[in-house]
Design an enzyme around this catalytic site. Structure first.
Site, PDB file in Angstrom:
ATOM      1  N   GLY A   1      -1.308  -0.335  -6.321  1.00 33.36           N
ATOM      2  CA  GLY A   1      -2.769  -0.511  -7.094  1.00 33.36           C
ATOM      3  C   GLY A   1      -3.067   0.833  -7.521  1.00 33.36           C
ATOM      4  O   GLY A   1      -2.950   1.797  -6.694  1.00 33.36           O
TER       5      GLY A   1
ATOM      6  N   GLN B   1      -9.538   6.734  -9.116  1.00 29.25           N
ATOM      7  CA  GLN B   1      -8.538   7.646  -8.640  1.00 29.25           C
ATOM      8  C   GLN B   1      -8.024   8.341  -9.434  1.00 29.25           C
ATOM      9  O   GLN B   1      -7.275   9.541  -9.247  1.00 29.25           O
ATOM     10  CB  GLN B   1      -7.713   6.631  -7.988  1.00 29.25           C
ATOM     11  CG  GLN B   1      -7.975   5.690  -7.011  1.00 29.25           C
ATOM     12  CD  GLN B   1      -7.125   5.038  -6.195  1.00 29.25           C
ATOM     13  OE1 GLN B   1      -6.570   4.001  -6.726  1.00 29.25           O
ATOM     14  NE2 GLN B   1      -6.157   5.419  -5.299  1.00 29.25           N
TER      15      GLN B   1
ATOM     16  N   HIS C   1     -12.810   0.990  -4.436  1.00 35.15           N
ATOM     17  CA  HIS C   1     -12.787   2.184  -4.973  1.00 35.15           C
ATOM     18  C   HIS C   1     -13.777   2.397  -6.174  1.00 35.15           C
ATOM     19  O   HIS C   1     -14.411   3.133  -6.470  1.00 35.15           O
ATOM     20  CB  HIS C   1     -11.390   2.408  -5.797  1.00 35.15           C
ATOM     21  CG  HIS C   1     -10.287   2.891  -4.744  1.00 35.15           C
ATOM     22  ND1 HIS C   1     -10.495   4.232  -4.293  1.00 35.15           N
ATOM     23  CD2 HIS C   1      -9.053   2.578  -4.606  1.00 35.15           C
ATOM     24  CE1 HIS C   1      -9.431   4.547  -3.566  1.00 35.15           C
ATOM     25  NE2 HIS C   1      -8.452   3.536  -3.647  1.00 35.15           N
TER      26      HIS C   1
ATOM     27  N   HIS D   1      -8.838  -3.719  -1.855  1.00 36.37           N
ATOM     28  CA  HIS D   1      -9.020  -2.320  -1.593  1.00 36.37           C
ATOM     29  C   HIS D   1      -9.126  -1.578  -2.975  1.00 36.37           C
ATOM     30  O   HIS D   1     -10.202  -0.591  -2.963  1.00 36.37           O
ATOM     31  CB  HIS D   1      -7.370  -1.969  -1.382  1.00 36.37           C
ATOM     32  CG  HIS D   1      -7.087  -0.344  -1.020  1.00 36.37           C
ATOM     33  ND1 HIS D   1      -6.738  -0.006   0.023  1.00 36.37           N
ATOM     34  CD2 HIS D   1      -7.253   0.309  -2.214  1.00 36.37           C
ATOM     35  CE1 HIS D   1      -6.486   1.231  -0.268  1.00 36.37           C
ATOM     36  NE2 HIS D   1      -6.466   1.429  -1.491  1.00 36.37           N
ATOM     37  N   GLU D   2      -8.686  -2.108  -4.188  1.00 39.10           N
ATOM     38  CA  GLU D   2      -8.964  -1.461  -5.475  1.00 39.10           C
ATOM     39  C   GLU D   2     -10.391  -1.581  -6.025  1.00 39.10           C
ATOM     40  O   GLU D   2     -11.292  -0.818  -6.305  1.00 39.10           O
ATOM     41  CB  GLU D   2      -8.042  -2.087  -6.572  1.00 39.10           C
ATOM     42  CG  GLU D   2      -6.571  -1.824  -6.071  1.00 39.10           C
ATOM     43  CD  GLU D   2      -6.181  -0.424  -5.751  1.00 39.10           C
ATOM     44  OE1 GLU D   2      -6.813   0.640  -6.376  1.00 39.10           O
ATOM     45  OE2 GLU D   2      -5.401  -0.284  -5.160  1.00 39.10           O
TER      46      GLU D   2
ATOM     47  N   CYS E   1      -3.079   4.391   0.683  1.00 40.51           N
ATOM     48  CA  CYS E   1      -3.891   4.702  -0.390  1.00 40.51           C
ATOM     49  C   CYS E   1      -3.337   5.996  -1.013  1.00 40.51           C
ATOM     50  O   CYS E   1      -3.020   6.909  -0.528  1.00 40.51           O
ATOM     51  CB  CYS E   1      -5.460   5.006  -0.139  1.00 40.51           C
ATOM     52  SG  CYS E   1      -6.228   5.130  -1.707  1.00 40.51           S
ATOM     53  N   LEU E   2      -3.175   5.745  -2.343  1.00 41.65           N
ATOM     54  CA  LEU E   2      -2.367   6.946  -3.176  1.00 41.65           C
ATOM     55  C   LEU E   2      -3.703   8.058  -2.969  1.00 41.65           C
ATOM     56  O   LEU E   2      -2.990   9.431  -3.260  1.00 41.65           O
ATOM     57  CB  LEU E   2      -2.431   6.697  -4.581  1.00 41.65           C
ATOM     58  CG  LEU E   2      -1.225   5.752  -4.935  1.00 41.65           C
ATOM     59  CD1 LEU E   2      -0.966   5.339  -6.495  1.00 41.65           C
ATOM     60  CD2 LEU E   2       0.203   6.315  -4.418  1.00 41.65           C
TER      61      LEU E   2
HETATM   62 ZN    ZN Z   1      -6.914   3.361  -2.636  1.00 39.13          ZN
END
Ligand code: ZN
Length: 161
Positions: free
Chosen positions: A43, A48, A133, A129-130, A87-88
């Protein structure tokens, strides 16, 4: 596209609605899907990549890539699940996060069509999760304080390495 990481203030800001949803939005979603795949993520939310818009993309195993624009969480289950998450934007650290088991979300796709999805398991987890953000929330915020400090310390150590 470059993925920004923990410490960047943009990750802590609330994203703005996408208006209108047009060809530029579709192109953004496409580029984000590409970045997500290259980064081996499941995701990626627009903040991000430094774009403060309410849009995220998701591609979990055995599913198609999905685009969520201006999403609303309509409902979440009372039942929760604890599962490991990463998480990226907080690379190379993972921790178990408690989230609702299932979720109902209303959003628009990259063609500007509204849709509603009701799902559980991994897809529900990644959606939540997304979505976080877009509100400037990170998965580490959902950990108990001590665990959160440990994960941040680990992240910082790995960043220096
Ligand atoms: Zn993330």
């Amino acid at each position: 596209m470059e993925v920004i990481i923990l410490g960047d203030d943009l990750l802590r800001q609330k994203a703005e609605p996408v208006k209108p949803i047009n060809a530029a939005t579709a192109k953004l979603a496409e580029e984000m899907i590409e970045t997500m795949h290259q980064s081996k993520g499941v995701g990626l939310a627009a903040p991000q990549v430094g774009i403060m818009k309410r849009l995220f993309v998701i591609h979990v195993d055995d599913d198609i890539p999905r685009v969520f624009i201006n999403p609303s969480i309509v409902a979440t289950s009372q039942e929760t699940v604890k599962q490991e998450e990463g998480c990226l934007s907080i690379p190379r650290v993972w921790a178990e996060v408690i989230r609702p088991e299932s979720v109902r979300v209303q959003a628009w796709n990259e063609k500007g069509r509204p849709f509603t999805i009701e799902t559980g398991g991994m897809l529900a987890r990644v959606i939540l999760h997304e979505y976080d953000h877009l509100e400037g929330t990170l998965f580490i915020d959902r950990l108990p304080e001590l665990k959160r400090q440990k994960v941040i310390a680990k992240f910082e150590k790995k960043q220096q390495a």
